[in-house]
Design a protein around this motif. Structure first.
Motif, PDB file in Angstrom:
ATOM      1  N   ILE A  52      -7.559  -1.691   4.257  1.00  0.00           N
ATOM      2  CA  ILE A  52      -7.204  -1.140   2.958  1.00  0.00           C
ATOM      3  C   ILE A  52      -7.746  -2.015   1.840  1.00  0.00           C
ATOM      4  CG2 ILE A  52      -5.275  -0.510   1.448  1.00  0.00           C
ATOM      5  CD1 ILE A  52      -3.635   0.039   3.970  1.00  0.00           C
ATOM      6  N   PHE A  80      -9.088   3.293   2.042  1.00  0.00           N
ATOM      7  CA  PHE A  80      -9.123   2.637   3.337  1.00  0.00           C
ATOM      8  C   PHE A  80     -10.276   3.171   4.181  1.00  0.00           C
ATOM      9  CE2 PHE A  80      -6.795   6.512   4.256  1.00  0.00           C
ATOM     10  CZ  PHE A  80      -7.188   6.855   5.542  1.00  0.00           C
ATOM     11  N   THR A 111       0.849  -1.179   0.000  1.00  0.00           N
ATOM     12  CA  THR A 111       0.000   0.000   0.000  1.00  0.00           C
ATOM     13  C   THR A 111       0.889   1.233   0.000  1.00  0.00           C
ATOM     14  OG1 THR A 111      -1.641   1.249   1.292  1.00  0.00           O
ATOM     15  CG2 THR A 111      -0.093  -0.095   2.530  1.00  0.00           C
TER      16      THR A 111
END
Length: 207
Positions: A196, A203, A152
């Motif tokens: 997420i 998120f 991420t």
């Protein structure tokens, strides 16, 4: 599902979110791996391990302990959930690189459940450079490449209020990092986390 949190699944709202996922697998007894690699000294004897085992078992998982320093990363593909505990992000990052764990972790986050908290969450992001601003003494390996697993683009700061209460400079350092790196840090206190979406990196915050 990718879950990044401050100190594990310590709040009911986080556990409830994770609890929904095993039922989608249509398995009578889904399996989870509790990864203890981030504590290079105590490993499975880390004092958080008993609590984390209990949390995962309360969600319906049968749980095994796992260590990248002694087990092949590919073995994680046999599990429906994996959780990386806290500890030293530098030693954990080095172990993940040595075991070539990145594609395995990506697979888990995309198709199963991957949970990281504290150091275990930090290494799953783009970099652990933020922690270098606070605790450079933890870098006993003298790592110069602090690039994370890049699951991420989100960066978190765990244990936020706990450290802020000890040192008012904690927030000042965080703001300076945000300005220097043109990013937004998600500050998480114990009991908080984010979930997420691996498809678009959006998120939701859970607390």
């Amino acid at each position: 599902m990718l879950v990044l949190c401050s100190n594990g699944l310590t709040c009911k709202a986080l556990r409830d979110q994770v609890r929904q996922e095993p039922h989608k697998l249509h398995k009578e007894k889904p399996r989870a791996a509790l990864i203890v690699t981030s504590d290079p000294i105590y490993k499975e004897k880390n004092y958080h391990v008993a609590r984390c085992l209990q949390e995962l078992e309360s969600l319906g998982f049968s749980v095994d302990l796992f260590d990248f320093d002694y087990q092949r990363a590919e073995m994680l593909l046999a599990y429906d959930c994996a959780e990386l505990i806290g500890g030293n992000p530098y030693t954990l990052l080095q172990s993940l690189r040595k075991s070539q764990a990145q594609p395995i972790l990506k697979e888990l986050a995309k198709h199963h459940i991957l949970i990281g908290w504290s150091a275990g969450a930090l290494v799953l992001g783009p970099t652990i450079d933020l922690i270098e601003q606070y605790f450079p003494e933890m870098n006993t390996l003298n790592l110069t490449d602090l690039t994370g697993m890049n699951l991420t683009s989100r960066q978190i700061l765990p244990h936020y209020h706990q450290f802020l209460n000890r040192d008012p400079q904690y927030e000042i350092l965080c703001q300076a990092y945000e300005q220097d790196h043109h990013c937004e840090i998600i500050r998480l206190s114990d009991g908080e986390g984010i979930i997420i979406d691996s498809e678009n990196d959006s998120f939701i915050r859970i607390q």
